[in-house]
Design an enzyme around this catalytic site. Structure first.
Site, PDB file in Angstrom:
ATOM      1  N   LYS A   1     -73.584  22.779 -37.888  1.00  0.00           N
ATOM      2  CA  LYS A   1     -72.302  23.491 -37.945  1.00  0.00           C
ATOM      3  C   LYS A   1     -72.531  24.995 -38.010  1.00  0.00           C
ATOM      4  O   LYS A   1     -71.953  25.756 -37.254  1.00  0.00           O
ATOM      5  CB  LYS A   1     -71.591  23.020 -39.222  1.00  0.00           C
TER       6      LYS A   1
ATOM      7  N   LYS B   1     -76.273  20.249 -49.004  1.00  0.00           N
ATOM      8  CA  LYS B   1     -75.143  19.454 -49.501  1.00  0.00           C
ATOM      9  C   LYS B   1     -75.509  18.853 -50.836  1.00  0.00           C
ATOM     10  O   LYS B   1     -76.671  18.515 -51.082  1.00  0.00           O
ATOM     11  CB  LYS B   1     -74.804  18.318 -48.527  1.00  0.00           C
TER      12      LYS B   1
ATOM     13  N   ASN C   1     -57.550  19.465 -49.675  1.00  0.00           N
ATOM     14  CA  ASN C   1     -57.630  20.854 -49.227  1.00  0.00           C
ATOM     15  C   ASN C   1     -57.509  20.950 -47.707  1.00  0.00           C
ATOM     16  O   ASN C   1     -56.674  21.669 -47.175  1.00  0.00           O
ATOM     17  CB  ASN C   1     -58.955  21.471 -49.708  1.00  0.00           C
TER      18      ASN C   1
HETATM   19  P1  NAD Z   1     -60.191  16.655 -51.003  1.00  0.00           P
HETATM   20  O1  NAD Z   1     -60.820  15.935 -52.111  1.00  0.00           O
HETATM   21  O2  NAD Z   1     -59.439  17.915 -51.280  1.00  0.00           O
HETATM   22  O3  NAD Z   1     -59.187  15.658 -50.221  1.00  0.00           O
HETATM   23  C1  NAD Z   1     -59.580  14.396 -49.742  1.00  0.00           C
HETATM   24  C2  NAD Z   1     -58.337  13.658 -49.271  1.00  0.00           C
HETATM   25  O4  NAD Z   1     -58.737  12.426 -48.676  1.00  0.00           O
HETATM   26  C3  NAD Z   1     -57.353  13.315 -50.392  1.00  0.00           C
HETATM   27  O5  NAD Z   1     -56.020  13.436 -49.928  1.00  0.00           O
HETATM   28  C4  NAD Z   1     -57.676  11.833 -50.679  1.00  0.00           C
HETATM   29  O6  NAD Z   1     -56.576  11.138 -51.251  1.00  0.00           O
HETATM   30  C5  NAD Z   1     -57.978  11.358 -49.252  1.00  0.00           C
HETATM   31  N1  NAD Z   1     -58.759  10.112 -49.227  1.00  0.00           N
HETATM   32  C6  NAD Z   1     -59.866   9.786 -49.937  1.00  0.00           C
HETATM   33  N2  NAD Z   1     -60.251   8.538 -49.644  1.00  0.00           N
HETATM   34  C7  NAD Z   1     -59.375   8.065 -48.718  1.00  0.00           C
HETATM   35  C8  NAD Z   1     -59.240   6.831 -48.031  1.00  0.00           C
HETATM   36  N3  NAD Z   1     -60.082   5.834 -48.247  1.00  0.00           N
HETATM   37  N4  NAD Z   1     -58.229   6.706 -47.153  1.00  0.00           N
HETATM   38  C9  NAD Z   1     -57.349   7.731 -46.936  1.00  0.00           C
HETATM   39  N5  NAD Z   1     -57.436   8.921 -47.552  1.00  0.00           N
HETATM   40  C10 NAD Z   1     -58.429   9.074 -48.448  1.00  0.00           C
HETATM   41  O7  NAD Z   1     -61.346  16.916 -49.919  1.00  0.00           O
HETATM   42  P2  NAD Z   1     -61.386  18.015 -48.775  1.00  0.00           P
HETATM   43  O8  NAD Z   1     -62.104  19.200 -49.277  1.00  0.00           O
HETATM   44  O9  NAD Z   1     -60.035  18.164 -48.177  1.00  0.00           O
HETATM   45  O10 NAD Z   1     -62.382  17.307 -47.736  1.00  0.00           O
HETATM   46  C11 NAD Z   1     -61.931  16.370 -46.785  1.00  0.00           C
HETATM   47  C12 NAD Z   1     -62.981  16.206 -45.711  1.00  0.00           C
HETATM   48  O11 NAD Z   1     -63.213  17.467 -45.069  1.00  0.00           O
HETATM   49  C13 NAD Z   1     -64.354  15.737 -46.191  1.00  0.00           C
HETATM   50  O12 NAD Z   1     -64.951  14.936 -45.197  1.00  0.00           O
HETATM   51  C14 NAD Z   1     -65.126  17.039 -46.332  1.00  0.00           C
HETATM   52  O13 NAD Z   1     -66.521  16.837 -46.259  1.00  0.00           O
HETATM   53  C15 NAD Z   1     -64.603  17.783 -45.133  1.00  0.00           C
HETATM   54  N6  NAD Z   1     -64.763  19.231 -45.198  1.00  0.00           N
HETATM   55  C16 NAD Z   1     -64.240  19.942 -46.243  1.00  0.00           C
HETATM   56  C17 NAD Z   1     -64.356  21.325 -46.249  1.00  0.00           C
HETATM   57  C18 NAD Z   1     -63.719  22.177 -47.312  1.00  0.00           C
HETATM   58  O14 NAD Z   1     -63.719  23.400 -47.169  1.00  0.00           O
HETATM   59  N7  NAD Z   1     -63.147  21.601 -48.356  1.00  0.00           N
HETATM   60  C19 NAD Z   1     -65.041  21.975 -45.215  1.00  0.00           C
HETATM   61  C20 NAD Z   1     -65.552  21.221 -44.155  1.00  0.00           C
HETATM   62  C21 NAD Z   1     -65.404  19.845 -44.173  1.00  0.00           C
END
Ligand code: NAD
Length: 437
Positions: free
Chosen positions: A107, A119, A234
């Site tokens: 990335k 990570k 988020n």
């Molecule tokens: P978060 O914890 O803020 O939100 C996760 C969401 O996924 C929540 O709404 C939760 O209820 C939902 N969820 C969890 N298990 C689930 C399931 N089995 N079925 C349906 N929904 C489910 O996490 P985030 O930071 O938003 O991260 C989400 C994804 O994005 C992850 O894969 C993370 O690695 C990726 N990501 C995050 C960031 C960042 O800046 N936060 C950056 C790049 C990638």
């Protein structure tokens, strides 16, 4: 979350359990081959340079001690310090953390950041901890990985179930250990202690930039388009916010507890208000009909956005998908079987290592601002983010044209090519490694 719902969410995660590390290795190997590079390149890239396991004993509120397990994987540091989020989840595994660190390297390479991939993860269900227990866990984890992190070594950030508040505890713990303020040791911090304007929104904003560019490629008018989203944390909530601003009608949102649907389009500003500071689940929102995660994947929408966890687009859900664009806001949301089905259906996939690169990009800007101790306005950050995302999108679409391949393979190849140049410049690989014979 009630116990029943919690068990259901965990079952959702594990039933499609495919090993993400095996998936990433196989994609790396294929791309090294397609690029005409020697397999030696794959052998360097296939393993993280360092994998750290720590025990995290925490005194619980009832007086007992629970000992959690945490990991930190550092993939490769040829371009700069390693960088990547910390995940708190009961299903964290060594292989998941390794895979996520490799994705972070690719990335960062795609959007041309001077970072390698890192990570972290802790096997814990944060829903079951009190605020005090969560803070103690966060601080103890940082103490345990202190020897291998720091602004010039490895810089953590938020990921699933971690947020600015957790980053605040972590930077404070590190500062207390070292005896002075080192804001650049972690990104995604609260603004007042050195966080960057725009970081909270960055991943979602970047996701929407790539969707906008994909729509341009497909000649899809976003002001008449519909979308469905899995995950409203988020990334999901910010993606919804910016898509809504572009006029996209978001008809469904799901999360770990369930989902909501309104064929006329959900009232996204009202839903964002309702979810607030993650006090409520989106699926508890009342002005909509219920929908399951499985049903959401099969909706007749233009854009589908998995923004939750791994392996959600799989051999069960992929055959039902009708969307024209699949924007992988989550890391690793598609299994190889799912991918094959998406290809057969001609769905335009924006691969995770491109789609969600906005987060690490603004984390990079946060780190730069911390290092120079001078802070930019949000407009400037958003402009720089746009430039990086466009650069990444164009590099990947050009590679796709050149190799006549899938977007995912193109993204891997752009990332690998960038890393190969640095490996070669450092003498890690020789001229003979640049060809197959
Ligand atoms: P978060 O914890 O803020 O939100 C996760 C969401 O996924 C929540 O709404 C939760 O209820 C939902 N969820 C969890 N298990 C689930 C399931 N089995 N079925 C349906 N929904 C489910 O996490 P985030 O930071 O938003 O991260 C989400 C994804 O994005 C992850 O894969 C993370 O690695 C990726 N990501 C995050 C960031 C960042 O800046 N936060 C950056 C790049 C990638």
């Amino acid at each position: 979350m009630t116990k029943n719902n919690h068990d259901k969410a965990e079952a959702d995660i594990t039933t499609q359990g495919q090993n993400p590390y095996e998936i990433v290795k196989s994609l790396l190997k294929e791309s090294v081959h397609t690029l005409g590079l020697n397999e030696n390149v794959y052998h360097v890239l296939k393993k993280p340079m360092r994998m750290f396991e720590v025990s995290i004993p925490v005194r619980m509120d009832d007086g007992s001690i629970e000992n959690f397990t945490g990991y930190r994987s550092q993939h490769i540091d040829i371009l700069g310090p390693t960088k990547g989020g910390i995940r708190f989840h009961p299903k964290v595994t060594v292989d998941e953390v390794k895979a996520l660190s490799i994705w972070m390297s690719l990335k960062a390479a795609i959007v041309d950041l001077p970072f390698g991939g890192g990570k972290g993860g802790v096997i814990v269900d944060p829903e079951k901890l009190s605020e005090r227990e969560l803070e103690t866990l966060s601080r103890t984890y940082i103490r345990k990985i202190t020897p291998i992190i720091g602004p010039q070594k490895d810089i953590p950030a938020p990921d699933v179930n971690t947020n600015p508040e957790v980053m605040g505890w972590m930077v404070d713990e590190f500062d207390q250990l070292r005896g002075y303020n080192i804001p650049g040791m972690v990104t995604g911090k609260p603004i007042i202690i050195g966080g960057s304007l725009g970081r909270l929104e960055a991943t979602g904003r970047g996701v929407v930039i790539t969707i906008r560019e994909a729509a341009r490629v497909l000649d899809l008018d976003l002001s008449n388009a519909t979308a469905a989203l899995q995950g409203f944390g988020n990334v999901g909530s910010m993606t919804a916010k910016f898509l809504h601003e572009l006029g996209v009608k978001i008809v469904a949102v799901t999360d770990a507890k369930g989902g909501i649907y309104n064929k006329e389009g959900l009232d996204i500003p009202d839903l964002l208000d309702f979810v607030g500071d993650k006090e409520n689940y989106a699926s508890d929102y009342k002005n909509a009909d219920p929908i399951t995660n499985e049903e959401m994947f099969g909706l007749d929408v233009d854009i589908l956005i998995p923004a939750a966890i791994e392996n959600q687009v799989n051999k069960q859900t992929a055959p039902t998908i009708k969307a024209k664009i699949l924007a992988e806001a989550a890391n690793g949301p598609t299994t190889p079987e799912g991918d094959k089905i998406l290809e057969e259906k001609g769905i335009f996939v924006i691969p995770d290592i491109l789609c969600n690169a906005g987060g690490v990009t603004v984390s990079y800007f946060e780190w730069v601002q911390n290092n120079m101790n001078y802070y930019w306005k949000e407009d400037e950050i958003n402009k720089k983010l746009e430039e990086k995302m466009l650069f990444g999108f164009e590099s990947v679409t050009e590679m796709r044209k050149e190799k006549d391949c899938r977007m995912r393979d193109a993204a891997y190849m752009v990332g690998i090519n960038h890393l190969v140049k640095a490996m070669h410049a450092r003498g890690w690989i020789k001229d003979s490694d640049l060809s197959q014979s």
